[in-house]
Write a protein that holds these residues in place. Structure first.
Motif, PDB file in Angstrom:
ATOM      1  N   GLY A 360       0.841  -1.392   0.059  1.00  0.00           N
ATOM      2  CA  GLY A 360      -0.032  -0.011   0.006  1.00  0.00           C
ATOM      3  C   GLY A 360       0.789   1.173  -0.110  1.00  0.00           C
ATOM      4  O   GLY A 360       2.211   1.309   0.066  1.00  0.00           O
ATOM      5  N   GLU A 361       0.164   2.519  -0.095  1.00  0.00           N
ATOM      6  CA  GLU A 361       0.862   3.831  -0.140  1.00  0.00           C
ATOM      7  C   GLU A 361       1.591   3.936   1.220  1.00  0.00           C
ATOM      8  O   GLU A 361       2.436   4.683   1.460  1.00  0.00           O
ATOM      9  CB  GLU A 361      -0.151   4.960  -0.257  1.00  0.00           C
ATOM     10  N   ASP A 362       1.253   3.297   2.368  1.00  0.00           N
ATOM     11  CA  ASP A 362       1.707   3.353   3.576  1.00  0.00           C
ATOM     12  C   ASP A 362       3.180   2.225   3.977  1.00  0.00           C
ATOM     13  O   ASP A 362       3.680   2.354   4.827  1.00  0.00           O
ATOM     14  CB  ASP A 362       0.705   2.941   4.645  1.00  0.00           C
ATOM     15  N   GLU A 363       3.319   1.546   2.759  1.00  0.00           N
ATOM     16  CA  GLU A 363       4.375   0.822   2.580  1.00  0.00           C
ATOM     17  C   GLU A 363       4.404  -0.576   3.272  1.00  0.00           C
ATOM     18  O   GLU A 363       5.316  -1.381   3.235  1.00  0.00           O
ATOM     19  CB  GLU A 363       5.839   1.388   2.987  1.00  0.00           C
ATOM     20  N   LEU A 364       3.168  -0.860   3.645  1.00  0.00           N
ATOM     21  CA  LEU A 364       2.748  -2.190   4.532  1.00  0.00           C
ATOM     22  C   LEU A 364       2.208  -3.203   3.388  1.00  0.00           C
ATOM     23  O   LEU A 364       1.554  -2.891   2.309  1.00  0.00           O
ATOM     24  CB  LEU A 364       1.770  -1.733   5.453  1.00  0.00           C
ATOM     25  N   ARG A 365       2.843  -4.535   3.578  1.00  0.00           N
ATOM     26  CA  ARG A 365       2.122  -5.274   2.708  1.00  0.00           C
ATOM     27  C   ARG A 365       1.120  -6.034   3.201  1.00  0.00           C
ATOM     28  O   ARG A 365       0.891  -6.454   4.242  1.00  0.00           O
ATOM     29  CB  ARG A 365       3.413  -6.280   2.402  1.00  0.00           C
ATOM     30  N   ARG A 366       0.288  -6.525   2.269  1.00  0.00           N
ATOM     31  CA  ARG A 366      -1.021  -7.126   2.614  1.00  0.00           C
ATOM     32  C   ARG A 366      -1.379  -8.333   1.671  1.00  0.00           C
ATOM     33  O   ARG A 366      -0.892  -8.212   0.258  1.00  0.00           O
ATOM     34  CB  ARG A 366      -2.175  -6.193   2.589  1.00  0.00           C
ATOM     35  N   VAL A 367      -1.951  -9.236   2.065  1.00  0.00           N
ATOM     36  CA  VAL A 367      -2.490 -10.480   1.208  1.00  0.00           C
ATOM     37  C   VAL A 367      -3.508 -10.203   0.485  1.00  0.00           C
ATOM     38  O   VAL A 367      -4.636  -9.474   1.198  1.00  0.00           O
ATOM     39  CB  VAL A 367      -2.608 -11.730   2.055  1.00  0.00           C
ATOM     40  N   ALA A 368      -3.785 -10.058  -0.841  1.00  0.00           N
ATOM     41  CA  ALA A 368      -4.835  -9.425  -1.563  1.00  0.00           C
ATOM     42  C   ALA A 368      -5.249 -10.723  -2.669  1.00  0.00           C
ATOM     43  O   ALA A 368      -4.381 -11.221  -3.100  1.00  0.00           O
ATOM     44  CB  ALA A 368      -4.656  -8.294  -2.082  1.00  0.00           C
ATOM     45  N   LEU A 369      -6.406 -10.737  -2.779  1.00  0.00           N
ATOM     46  CA  LEU A 369      -7.101 -11.766  -3.969  1.00  0.00           C
ATOM     47  C   LEU A 369      -8.151 -10.816  -4.592  1.00  0.00           C
ATOM     48  O   LEU A 369      -8.982 -10.084  -4.300  1.00  0.00           O
ATOM     49  CB  LEU A 369      -8.042 -12.883  -3.209  1.00  0.00           C
ATOM     50  N   TYR A 370      -7.819 -10.848  -6.141  1.00  0.00           N
ATOM     51  CA  TYR A 370      -8.684 -10.359  -7.155  1.00  0.00           C
ATOM     52  C   TYR A 370      -9.337 -11.042  -7.812  1.00  0.00           C
ATOM     53  O   TYR A 370      -8.831 -12.347  -8.427  1.00  0.00           O
ATOM     54  CB  TYR A 370      -7.866  -9.190  -7.967  1.00  0.00           C
ATOM     55  N   ASP A 371     -10.614 -10.841  -8.091  1.00  0.00           N
ATOM     56  CA  ASP A 371     -11.398 -11.727  -9.106  1.00  0.00           C
ATOM     57  C   ASP A 371     -11.264 -11.174 -10.402  1.00  0.00           C
ATOM     58  O   ASP A 371     -11.858 -10.108 -10.505  1.00  0.00           O
ATOM     59  CB  ASP A 371     -12.869 -12.003  -8.358  1.00  0.00           C
ATOM     60  N   ALA A 372     -10.684 -11.921 -11.500  1.00  0.00           N
ATOM     61  CA  ALA A 372     -10.856 -11.437 -12.836  1.00  0.00           C
ATOM     62  C   ALA A 372     -11.183 -12.356 -13.736  1.00  0.00           C
ATOM     63  O   ALA A 372     -10.663 -12.733 -14.919  1.00  0.00           O
ATOM     64  CB  ALA A 372      -9.146 -10.949 -13.114  1.00  0.00           C
ATOM     65  N   ARG A 373     -12.179 -13.142 -13.384  1.00  0.00           N
ATOM     66  CA  ARG A 373     -12.784 -14.291 -14.188  1.00  0.00           C
ATOM     67  C   ARG A 373     -13.202 -13.804 -15.407  1.00  0.00           C
ATOM     68  O   ARG A 373     -14.063 -12.715 -15.658  1.00  0.00           O
ATOM     69  CB  ARG A 373     -13.666 -14.988 -13.500  1.00  0.00           C
ATOM     70  N   ILE A 374     -13.005 -14.264 -16.446  1.00  0.00           N
ATOM     71  CA  ILE A 374     -13.751 -14.059 -17.963  1.00  0.00           C
ATOM     72  C   ILE A 374     -14.581 -15.065 -18.483  1.00  0.00           C
ATOM     73  O   ILE A 374     -14.377 -16.223 -18.106  1.00  0.00           O
ATOM     74  CB  ILE A 374     -12.324 -13.569 -18.733  1.00  0.00           C
TER      75      ILE A 374
END
Length: 374
Positions: A360-374
């Motif tokens: 993030g902009e605060d330089e902290l890392r986070r686990v993220a999942l994005y849905d991009a199903r087509i």
């Protein structure tokens, strides 16, 4: 298999060699760039943020590193600072913490990559050059340590990571004397079948003076090797000066080549300012003349279960800070494209879900999942 000791000087050299991020390229063609952007827009999908896991009173992260998941949707997150692995269920609830710092059973010094094969978790410990295997416990809710596989290397070759298909392991190592990356093929018991399955070029280096000493330093924005191993024993490799990704069989024989005409973006003044701020002035005075005119053609790629290749082209558009991703099939046809948060390193794609670590902009890392199903 026995591990031969590695001299500390190699780790120092390796740290210096890996300290930066692209190389010379051709100037972009405006007409072709506009044509490609129109092509991207015509097949665009809109990914949705499906889950994000960040620190709270229950979950404390040090420095997030590797990421893996199993068939149930559970995922595992390596923490390079706290030296353990966090196990989450499919809803992002923390189930357990696996391992701790040390050299004993189930312990690590530094996990550089992880993967799941047949619902068994594998974690490669770089400092101890061994692959830890974790299986489900009797209740089925957690994981227990099973055994280690030692990775045999020499003083000249430093192992960086291990991947597994259904029947084989591949080990990436750095040969510091030859200054190349080497991919070795191992069987399921860890025996070396092919010590030099593939040889990978390493980023170009420049000799710099610092505090009266001369050091080889990776040139700014270097070109890099990228590779992936799929469960069905296929190996994908690309050198990111152009978008050309070759598919190999497990013995290193080429099967197919995926190509796409990408115009790399120019390096901006802001890019050079950022580079200058990251290093001592004495080193920057040498490296500033080696900054390339363009960025790499791509920054990362992953292969999904349908053998589609998802490629991160980086920030190639002036009207957004987001990265542009494209999806290519085995015939090099553009399937879809989309924009994604810029500081998101995607580790893998499963069922159209991108799993990665987002900064993030605060330089902290986070686990993220994005849905991009087509």
């Amino acid at each position: 298999m026995k591990l031969e000791p590695v001299s500390p000087i190699y780790f120092l050299a390796l740290a210096v060699m890996l300290a930066s991020v692209t190389g010379p390229g051709c100037s972009p063609e405006t007409d072709r760039g506009e044509e490609l952007l129109e092509l991207y827009r015509s097949v665009e999908v809109t990914p949705e943020l499906s889950m994000i896991i960040e620190e709270d009173e229950e979950i404390i992260f040090g420095q997030l590193g590797s990421l893996a998941s199993d068939s149930r949707g559970h995922f595992f997150v390596g923490d390079n600072q706290l030296i353990h692995i966090k196990h989450f269920d499919r809803d992002g609830n923390l189930l357990e913490t696996i391992g701790r710092e040390g050299r004993g059973p189930g312990e690590f010094s530094r996990v550089t990559n992880m993967f799941v094969a047949r619902d068994t978790l594998y974690a490669y410990d770089f400092d101890n050059a061994r692959l830890g295997r974790f299986v489900r416990n009797e209740s089925g809710d957690g994981m227990r340590f099973d055994h280690y596989l030692d990775i045999e290397m020499t003083d000249e070759r430093i192992p960086r990571g291990v991947l597994k298909s259904q029947n084989h392991y591949v080990v990436e190592s750095i040969d510091l004397q030859a200054y190349t990356g080497q991919i070795a093929l191992l069987d399921r018991e860890g025996n070396v079948l092919e010590p030099d399955l593939l040889t990978l070029p390493l980023p170009e280096r420049v000799n710099v003076m610092y505090q009266g000493n001369s050091f080889p330093w990776t040139r700014p924005l270097p070109r890099r090797s990228h590779y992936r191993l799929t469960p069905d024993d296929h190996f994908y490799y690309g050198w990111n000066d152009s978008l050309v990704i070759t598919k190999y069989d497990i013995r290193g024989e080429p099967i197919n080549t995926i190509r796409f005409d990408v115009v790399p973006p120019r390096v901006t003044r802001e890019d050079t300012r950022d580079l200058a701020e990251r290093m001592p002035e004495e080193i920057w005075n040498t490296l500033r003349s080696h900054v390339p005119e363009t960025r790499p053609a791509f920054t990362n790629f992953v292969v999904d279960e349908n053998e589609r290749v998802w490629v991160n082209l980086g920030n190639i558009e002036e009207d957004t800070d987001e990265d542009r991703w494209i999806i290519l099939d085995q015939d090099s046809e553009l399937v879809a494209s989309f924009r994604l948060y810029p500081n998101m390193f995607v580790h893998y794609v499963r069922d159209g879900m991108l799993h990665g670590i987002k900064t993030g902009e605060d330089e902290l890392r986070r686990v993220a999942l994005y849905d991009a199903r087509i």
